[in-house]
Write a protein that holds these residues in place. Sequence first.
Motif, short mmCIF file in Angstrom:
data_model
loop_
_atom_site.label_atom_id
_atom_site.label_comp_id
_atom_site.label_asym_id
_atom_site.label_seq_id
_atom_site.Cartn_x
_atom_site.Cartn_y
_atom_site.Cartn_z
N SER A 103 -5.79 -4.81 -1.59
CA SER A 103 -6.93 -5.58 -1.08
C SER A 103 -6.75 -5.93 0.40
O SER A 103 -7.73 -6.07 1.14
CB SER A 103 -7.14 -6.85 -1.91
OG SER A 103 -5.96 -7.64 -1.89
N ARG A 104 -5.49 -6.10 0.81
CA ARG A 104 -5.20 -6.43 2.21
C ARG A 104 -4.65 -5.20 2.89
O ARG A 104 -3.50 -4.80 2.66
CB ARG A 104 -4.21 -7.59 2.29
CG ARG A 104 -4.72 -8.88 1.67
CD ARG A 104 -3.67 -9.98 1.75
NE ARG A 104 -3.38 -10.32 3.13
CZ ARG A 104 -2.43 -11.20 3.50
NH1 ARG A 104 -1.70 -11.80 2.57
NH2 ARG A 104 -2.23 -11.47 4.77
N CYS A 105 -5.47 -4.59 3.72
CA CYS A 105 -5.08 -3.35 4.40
C CYS A 105 -5.17 -3.55 5.91
O CYS A 105 -6.12 -4.16 6.41
CB CYS A 105 -6.00 -2.21 3.97
SG CYS A 105 -5.67 -0.63 4.79
N HIS A 106 -4.16 -3.08 6.65
CA HIS A 106 -4.20 -3.16 8.10
C HIS A 106 -5.47 -2.46 8.61
O HIS A 106 -5.81 -1.36 8.16
CB HIS A 106 -2.97 -2.48 8.71
CG HIS A 106 -1.68 -3.16 8.37
ND1 HIS A 106 -1.26 -4.32 8.99
CD2 HIS A 106 -0.72 -2.84 7.48
CE1 HIS A 106 -0.10 -4.68 8.50
NE2 HIS A 106 0.27 -3.80 7.58
N LYS A 107 -6.14 -3.08 9.56
CA LYS A 107 -7.37 -2.50 10.10
C LYS A 107 -7.13 -1.12 10.70
O LYS A 107 -7.91 -0.19 10.49
CB LYS A 107 -7.97 -3.43 11.16
CG LYS A 107 -9.28 -2.93 11.76
CD LYS A 107 -9.80 -3.89 12.82
CE LYS A 107 -11.07 -3.33 13.46
NZ LYS A 107 -11.58 -4.23 14.53
N LEU B 183 -7.91 6.46 7.89
CA LEU B 183 -8.02 7.20 6.64
C LEU B 183 -9.16 8.22 6.72
O LEU B 183 -10.18 7.98 7.34
CB LEU B 183 -8.29 6.23 5.48
CG LEU B 183 -7.17 5.23 5.16
CD1 LEU B 183 -7.64 4.24 4.11
CD2 LEU B 183 -5.92 5.96 4.70
N GLN C 26 -4.08 1.75 -3.12
CA GLN C 26 -4.72 0.89 -2.14
C GLN C 26 -4.46 -0.58 -2.50
O GLN C 26 -4.19 -0.89 -3.67
CB GLN C 26 -6.23 1.17 -2.11
CG GLN C 26 -7.03 0.36 -1.11
CD GLN C 26 -6.70 0.72 0.33
OE1 GLN C 26 -5.69 0.25 0.85
NE2 GLN C 26 -7.54 1.54 0.94
N HIS D 168 -6.79 1.37 7.90
CA HIS D 168 -8.10 1.66 7.28
C HIS D 168 -8.92 2.62 8.14
O HIS D 168 -9.55 3.56 7.62
CB HIS D 168 -8.86 0.35 7.07
CG HIS D 168 -10.24 0.54 6.51
ND1 HIS D 168 -10.47 0.83 5.18
CD2 HIS D 168 -11.46 0.52 7.12
CE1 HIS D 168 -11.77 0.97 4.98
NE2 HIS D 168 -12.40 0.78 6.13
N ASN D 169 -8.91 2.42 9.45
CA ASN D 169 -9.70 3.25 10.36
C ASN D 169 -9.13 4.65 10.53
O ASN D 169 -9.80 5.52 11.10
CB ASN D 169 -9.83 2.57 11.72
CG ASN D 169 -10.67 1.31 11.67
OD1 ASN D 169 -11.42 1.09 10.72
ND2 ASN D 169 -10.54 0.47 12.68
N GLN E 137 0.87 -1.18 0.00
CA GLN E 137 0.00 0.00 0.00
C GLN E 137 0.91 1.23 0.00
O GLN E 137 1.82 1.33 0.81
CB GLN E 137 -0.90 -0.01 1.23
CG GLN E 137 -1.97 1.07 1.19
CD GLN E 137 -2.97 0.92 2.32
OE1 GLN E 137 -2.68 0.26 3.30
NE2 GLN E 137 -4.13 1.53 2.18
N LEU F 224 -3.92 9.93 5.43
CA LEU F 224 -3.74 9.07 6.60
C LEU F 224 -3.44 9.96 7.80
O LEU F 224 -2.41 10.64 7.85
CB LEU F 224 -2.59 8.09 6.36
CG LEU F 224 -2.33 7.06 7.47
CD1 LEU F 224 -3.56 6.20 7.72
CD2 LEU F 224 -1.13 6.19 7.14
#
Length: 421
Positions: free
Chosen positions: A100-104, A110, A98, A107-108, A78, A120
Amino acid sequence: MTRLGYGEKMRRWRVAGYREFDRLINASQSTSTLSTAGSKAEGLTCFLESDHDFLFLLKNVICLEAGINLYSIPGGLQVYRMDTHVYPGHCILLLERQTSRCHKIIHNALCDNGNGDVLLSSSLLLDEFSSEIAYTDQLEVVQHKCVGPSLPVTHGGIWHADQVLALRCLCPSVLHRWAARPRHWPSPVIVKKVVILGAILTPVGFKGSEFKHMEWRINFNSGEAELVSNLNDIQAKVYVILKMIIKDIIKPTNKEITSYILKNIVLWQAERNPQTRFSAYSLLHWLHDGLRELRTAIAKKHMPYYMIPERNLMEACGINNKLHRKWVADITDMLEEGPGVILRLEKIRKAIVGSPEPILWYSKKRMELEMLSLEAFKRLAECRYENEMLNSDFVLNSIRIRRREVLIGATTNDPGGLFCK
């Protein structure tokens, strides 16, 4: 200084020990890479002398400065673009690619800036990291209020650690500007190694910025640890004594003056002067030179960051006029006092005025205990990886037995009461 645990041999042993600890921990890490940072990584403090600083570098995320081709970056990462049009040494991160596998927690954190860009947020990521630590840690761990980018925690009431989340950063132009400076130190080989070690971003903005909740700070922790490990014995001891002076004499209450400022003073000293000038006979000269630099930094509220000189480490440091006058006067008094200033430091004073035999006895016991503590630290990491039962591990039990023997022997055969103090 050597008998107090600040000699070259002990310093190198600590550095090697913490690097081995990091290797053992990272054998089982999946989402991040842990690295010991600060004075522990530099080998300049004993096991419980100060907090343990840990960096958690998130995998699968990378931040790029302007000019780096996005297509040169592997597809599984990413990518964020660094906008450095903020205070020097800081940036804002815009989502560039971006996955498909993003750290939670990423993601929260952004958010939309209202112009169609996804940013970010450093403060939101720090909040997410804090919540995750609070959720996963054990009951005996006490979490404290965030300080800058770090989350301080206390384990078992005695072991303190600062945990910092970080993102990998590619900023070759910054490192190449640093590398191109004319210098006496370090050697070209070490300069090249520091450039290769690269940079990271930590979630903290410039204190005086109204957008600090969105800003990130550029750091060179691995490179700076390499630089400090290449200081010679006298330079390292000057750094340690300066830290003692700040802690025992200046005594800032809100981190207006930090050990990081002192580190930069010593690094500038090393770069600007031939290494032949740093000998055992010149320790007091360089100590006084460091104090003069500190006094100037306080008086002018200006200390250029060694890696990015445009960044002022004293900017928005929180020194009010009363403290400003007091600390300038205190340092002036220390300079006028001459070599006697080191006698103000209790630890060094006891080592100087004490009888050689008790000091040597104390030194051996203290160093053995520290070695046992660090070996236990590494073994705990190894057992975690091997999923062994900690209470039945032969190595850990042997370390506990020997540590108990040393402590019992120390308290019953303590010449002069040094150990109990």
